[in-house]
Enzyme design. Structure first.
Site, PDB file in Angstrom:
ATOM      1  N   TYR A  36       0.898  -1.192  -0.039  1.00  0.00           N
ATOM      2  CA  TYR A  36       0.023   0.085  -0.150  1.00  0.00           C
ATOM      3  C   TYR A  36       0.943   1.524   0.074  1.00  0.00           C
ATOM      4  O   TYR A  36       1.862   1.214   0.147  1.00  0.00           O
ATOM      5  CB  TYR A  36      -0.983  -0.183   1.274  1.00  0.00           C
ATOM      6  CG  TYR A  36      -0.307   0.457   2.635  1.00  0.00           C
ATOM      7  CD1 TYR A  36       0.573  -0.492   3.326  1.00  0.00           C
ATOM      8  CD2 TYR A  36      -0.592   1.376   3.164  1.00  0.00           C
ATOM      9  CE1 TYR A  36       1.114  -0.421   4.342  1.00  0.00           C
ATOM     10  CE2 TYR A  36       0.177   1.638   4.430  1.00  0.00           C
ATOM     11  CZ  TYR A  36       0.906   0.855   5.094  1.00  0.00           C
ATOM     12  OH  TYR A  36       1.583   1.235   6.188  1.00  0.00           O
TER      13      TYR A  36
ATOM     14  N   ARG B  48       8.134   4.226  -4.721  1.00  0.00           N
ATOM     15  CA  ARG B  48       7.928   3.392  -3.584  1.00  0.00           C
ATOM     16  C   ARG B  48       7.018   2.136  -3.754  1.00  0.00           C
ATOM     17  O   ARG B  48       7.412   0.886  -3.407  1.00  0.00           O
ATOM     18  CB  ARG B  48       7.933   3.959  -2.278  1.00  0.00           C
ATOM     19  CG  ARG B  48       8.174   3.016  -1.088  1.00  0.00           C
ATOM     20  CD  ARG B  48       8.127   3.806   0.093  1.00  0.00           C
ATOM     21  NE  ARG B  48       6.917   4.471   0.616  1.00  0.00           N
ATOM     22  CZ  ARG B  48       6.402   4.845   1.711  1.00  0.00           C
ATOM     23  NH1 ARG B  48       7.380   5.572   2.495  1.00  0.00           N
ATOM     24  NH2 ARG B  48       5.368   5.567   2.029  1.00  0.00           N
TER      25      ARG B  48
ATOM     26  N   ARG C  34      -7.377 -20.428  -2.396  1.00  0.00           N
ATOM     27  CA  ARG C  34      -6.353 -20.318  -1.280  1.00  0.00           C
ATOM     28  C   ARG C  34      -5.158 -21.306  -1.376  1.00  0.00           C
ATOM     29  O   ARG C  34      -5.442 -22.691  -1.397  1.00  0.00           O
ATOM     30  CB  ARG C  34      -6.885 -20.660   0.146  1.00  0.00           C
ATOM     31  CG  ARG C  34      -5.696 -19.950   1.134  1.00  0.00           C
ATOM     32  CD  ARG C  34      -6.490 -20.229   2.498  1.00  0.00           C
ATOM     33  NE  ARG C  34      -5.633 -19.609   3.329  1.00  0.00           N
ATOM     34  CZ  ARG C  34      -4.703 -20.561   4.116  1.00  0.00           C
ATOM     35  NH1 ARG C  34      -4.741 -21.805   3.499  1.00  0.00           N
ATOM     36  NH2 ARG C  34      -3.630 -20.375   4.896  1.00  0.00           N
TER      37      ARG C  34
ATOM     38  N   HIS D 284      -0.933 -21.252  -0.870  1.00  0.00           N
ATOM     39  CA  HIS D 284       0.498 -20.260  -0.728  1.00  0.00           C
ATOM     40  C   HIS D 284       0.993 -19.778  -1.835  1.00  0.00           C
ATOM     41  O   HIS D 284       1.188 -18.608  -2.086  1.00  0.00           O
ATOM     42  CB  HIS D 284       1.367 -20.913   0.419  1.00  0.00           C
ATOM     43  CG  HIS D 284       0.573 -20.924   1.722  1.00  0.00           C
ATOM     44  ND1 HIS D 284      -0.449 -21.629   2.147  1.00  0.00           N
ATOM     45  CD2 HIS D 284       1.163 -20.277   2.890  1.00  0.00           C
ATOM     46  CE1 HIS D 284      -0.740 -21.804   3.387  1.00  0.00           C
ATOM     47  NE2 HIS D 284       0.156 -20.845   4.091  1.00  0.00           N
TER      48      HIS D 284
ATOM     49  N   LYS E 219       6.618  -1.749   1.945  1.00  0.00           N
ATOM     50  CA  LYS E 219       5.482  -1.333   2.390  1.00  0.00           C
ATOM     51  C   LYS E 219       4.312  -2.355   2.357  1.00  0.00           C
ATOM     52  O   LYS E 219       3.178  -2.095   1.664  1.00  0.00           O
ATOM     53  CB  LYS E 219       4.953  -0.020   1.732  1.00  0.00           C
ATOM     54  CG  LYS E 219       3.934   0.914   2.683  1.00  0.00           C
ATOM     55  CD  LYS E 219       4.186   2.451   2.467  1.00  0.00           C
ATOM     56  CE  LYS E 219       3.044   3.191   3.201  1.00  0.00           C
ATOM     57  NZ  LYS E 219       3.335   3.160   4.654  1.00  0.00           N
TER      58      LYS E 219
ATOM     59  N   GLU F  88      12.007   2.222  14.216  1.00  0.00           N
ATOM     60  CA  GLU F  88      10.979   3.229  13.848  1.00  0.00           C
ATOM     61  C   GLU F  88       9.763   3.082  14.621  1.00  0.00           C
ATOM     62  O   GLU F  88       9.605   2.154  15.326  1.00  0.00           O
ATOM     63  CB  GLU F  88      10.654   3.048  12.221  1.00  0.00           C
ATOM     64  CG  GLU F  88      10.239   1.635  11.869  1.00  0.00           C
ATOM     65  CD  GLU F  88       9.946   1.725  10.370  1.00  0.00           C
ATOM     66  OE1 GLU F  88       9.630   2.611   9.671  1.00  0.00           O
ATOM     67  OE2 GLU F  88       9.853   0.414   9.969  1.00  0.00           O
TER      68      GLU F  88
ATOM     69  N   LEU G 185      10.857   1.295   7.081  1.00  0.00           N
ATOM     70  CA  LEU G 185      10.257   1.729   6.017  1.00  0.00           C
ATOM     71  C   LEU G 185      11.133   3.021   5.670  1.00  0.00           C
ATOM     72  O   LEU G 185      11.020   3.925   6.453  1.00  0.00           O
ATOM     73  CB  LEU G 185       8.849   2.061   6.002  1.00  0.00           C
ATOM     74  CG  LEU G 185       8.216   2.423   4.871  1.00  0.00           C
ATOM     75  CD1 LEU G 185       7.900   1.145   3.708  1.00  0.00           C
ATOM     76  CD2 LEU G 185       6.864   3.031   4.923  1.00  0.00           C
TER      77      LEU G 185
HETATM   78  N1  PDD Z   1       2.779   4.945   7.377  1.00  0.00           N
HETATM   79  N2  PDD Z   1       7.412   3.556   8.999  1.00  0.00           N
HETATM   80  C1  PDD Z   1       6.363   2.947   8.809  1.00  0.00           C
HETATM   81  C2  PDD Z   1       6.280   1.646   9.489  1.00  0.00           C
HETATM   82  C3  PDD Z   1       5.116   3.562   8.177  1.00  0.00           C
HETATM   83  O1  PDD Z   1       4.129   2.730   7.942  1.00  0.00           O
HETATM   84  C4  PDD Z   1       5.188   4.663   7.615  1.00  0.00           C
HETATM   85  C5  PDD Z   1       3.955   5.418   7.167  1.00  0.00           C
HETATM   86  C6  PDD Z   1       6.395   5.458   7.907  1.00  0.00           C
HETATM   87  C7  PDD Z   1       6.242   7.060   7.328  1.00  0.00           C
HETATM   88  O2  PDD Z   1       6.518   6.771   5.816  1.00  0.00           O
HETATM   89  P1  PDD Z   1       5.969   8.107   5.031  1.00  0.00           P
HETATM   90  O3  PDD Z   1       6.763   9.289   5.594  1.00  0.00           O
HETATM   91  O4  PDD Z   1       6.119   7.732   3.752  1.00  0.00           O
HETATM   92  O5  PDD Z   1       4.389   8.295   5.288  1.00  0.00           O
HETATM   93  C8  PDD Z   1       7.415   5.072   8.512  1.00  0.00           C
HETATM   94  C9  PDD Z   1       1.571   5.431   6.767  1.00  0.00           C
HETATM   95  C10 PDD Z   1       1.251   6.894   6.884  1.00  0.00           C
HETATM   96  C11 PDD Z   1       0.340   4.609   7.366  1.00  0.00           C
HETATM   97  O6  PDD Z   1       0.551   3.474   7.580  1.00  0.00           O
HETATM   98  O7  PDD Z   1      -0.827   4.980   7.381  1.00  0.00           O
END
Ligand code: PDD
Length: 292
Positions: free
Chosen positions: A33, A52, A100, A102, A147, A180, A205
């Site tokens: 996403y 990304r 389904r 894997h 992501k 993070e 991320l």
């Molecule tokens: N989250 N780290 C993680 C694990 C994240 O899910 C996100 C973003 C970030 C920051 O990334 P960015 O600056 O590109 O938004 C760092 C989004 C906002 C979400 O899951 O809603």
């Protein structure tokens, strides 16, 4: 006018948007996403977000669900139809629907969903007082650079934060170093005024806000380093903050209950927030000019 969602080629009332029960996103979290900020009607940093998205898909060997130009068009159409001013566009792509099993299905085409959400301006108290974070072990997999919609560990750690009355949880690796937040990147300002955030690797991320803020920091001539920092270093730092597409630059004033610096949002943090807001306004103008 009802809020609309885009689902596999159709614009539907948001409440009617649905995917199949055998969608691999539902069954295996086999998808990715993006959250792209929208500021005054324009997508901010759309290209790096799409870069990304493409990278995440490539890493999982899921084809792009449509060309980049089409994705951009759908996002703009949703913003227009939903009359979105400030908020976000959420994009999700899964490997698709199949019985389904894997392993990858032989014949499957990706599912594409897009939605928008309007957001309120950050509450004044958050910026005046800063937010608190807790720390917790990072129990995620080893490809946090993708992501992926597999966010269970992030969900659990965020819930821990909420139950502790905190805004966010900073996840910590086996060496006691912050990776993070559950959905944000983590930053500190050292007593030497050095801005520090963890280097981009498979452990985090690589936030688009993180990347844009690094550009802003470079342009403004602040000292910075991309390296890991420990929880102990964060607790004795002069300032701390977090970044994301929805939090922008948010001052952190407590970690596990301990005040950071004098317990107030840091001066450099607030300068960086201001610089970042100016960057967004600038990108907004450029994007609006391009779309006109
Ligand atoms: N989250 N780290 C993680 C694990 C994240 O899910 C996100 C973003 C970030 C920051 O990334 P960015 O600056 O590109 O938004 C760092 C989004 C906002 C979400 O899951 O809603």
């Amino acid at each position: 006018m009802p809020r609309l969602a885009y689902v596999n080629g159709r614009y539907l009332p948001h409440r009617q948007g649905a995917v199949h029960i055998e969608d691999r996103g539902f069954q295996f979290a086999d998808g990715v996403y993006e959250v792209v900020p929208v500021y005054q009607g324009s997508l901010i940093d759309e290209e790096p977000h799409l870069d990304r998205l493409e990278r995440s898909l490539r890493e999982l060997r899921i084809p792009m669900p449509a060309g980049r130009a089409t994705l951009k068009l759908i996002a703009r159409e949703l913003i227009r139809r939903n009359d979105l001013r400030t908020g976000l566009v959420y994009m999700q792509v899964t490997r698709g629907t199949a019985p389904r099993e894997h392993s990858f299905p032989a014949k499957v085409s990706p599912t594409l969903v897009m939605t928008t959400r309007q957001t309120k301006p950050h509450r004044e108290a958050l910026l005046r007082d800063g937010v608190s974070v807790i720390t917790a072990p990072d129990i995620r997999w080893r490809r946090c650079d993708i992501k992926s919609v597999a966010l269970l560990a992030n969900v659990l750690v965020k819930q821990k934060a909420v139950e502790a009355g905190a805004y966010e949880a900073w996840q910590v690796d086996d060496q006691g170093r912050v990776t993070e937040g559950s959905s944000t990147n983590a930053w500190i300002v050292t007593n030497e005024n050095m801005v520090v955030t963890r280097d981009a690797s498979q452990a985090i991320l690589n936030g688009i806000t993180r990347l844009s803020l690094l550009k802003v920091i470079r342009a403004a001539g602040y000292e910075f380093a991309e390296r890991p920092f420990t929880v102990a270093e964060a607790k004795s730092a002069r300032e701390a903050f977090l970044t994301s597409s929805t939090s922008y630059v948010m001052p952190v004033t407590r970690i596990d209950g301990a005040p950071i610096g004098d317990g107030r949002p840091g001066a450099l943090t607030m300068a960086l927030r201001q610089n970042y807001m100016a960057y967004m306004a600038d990108r907004q103008e450029a994007a609006a000019g391009q779309d006109a």
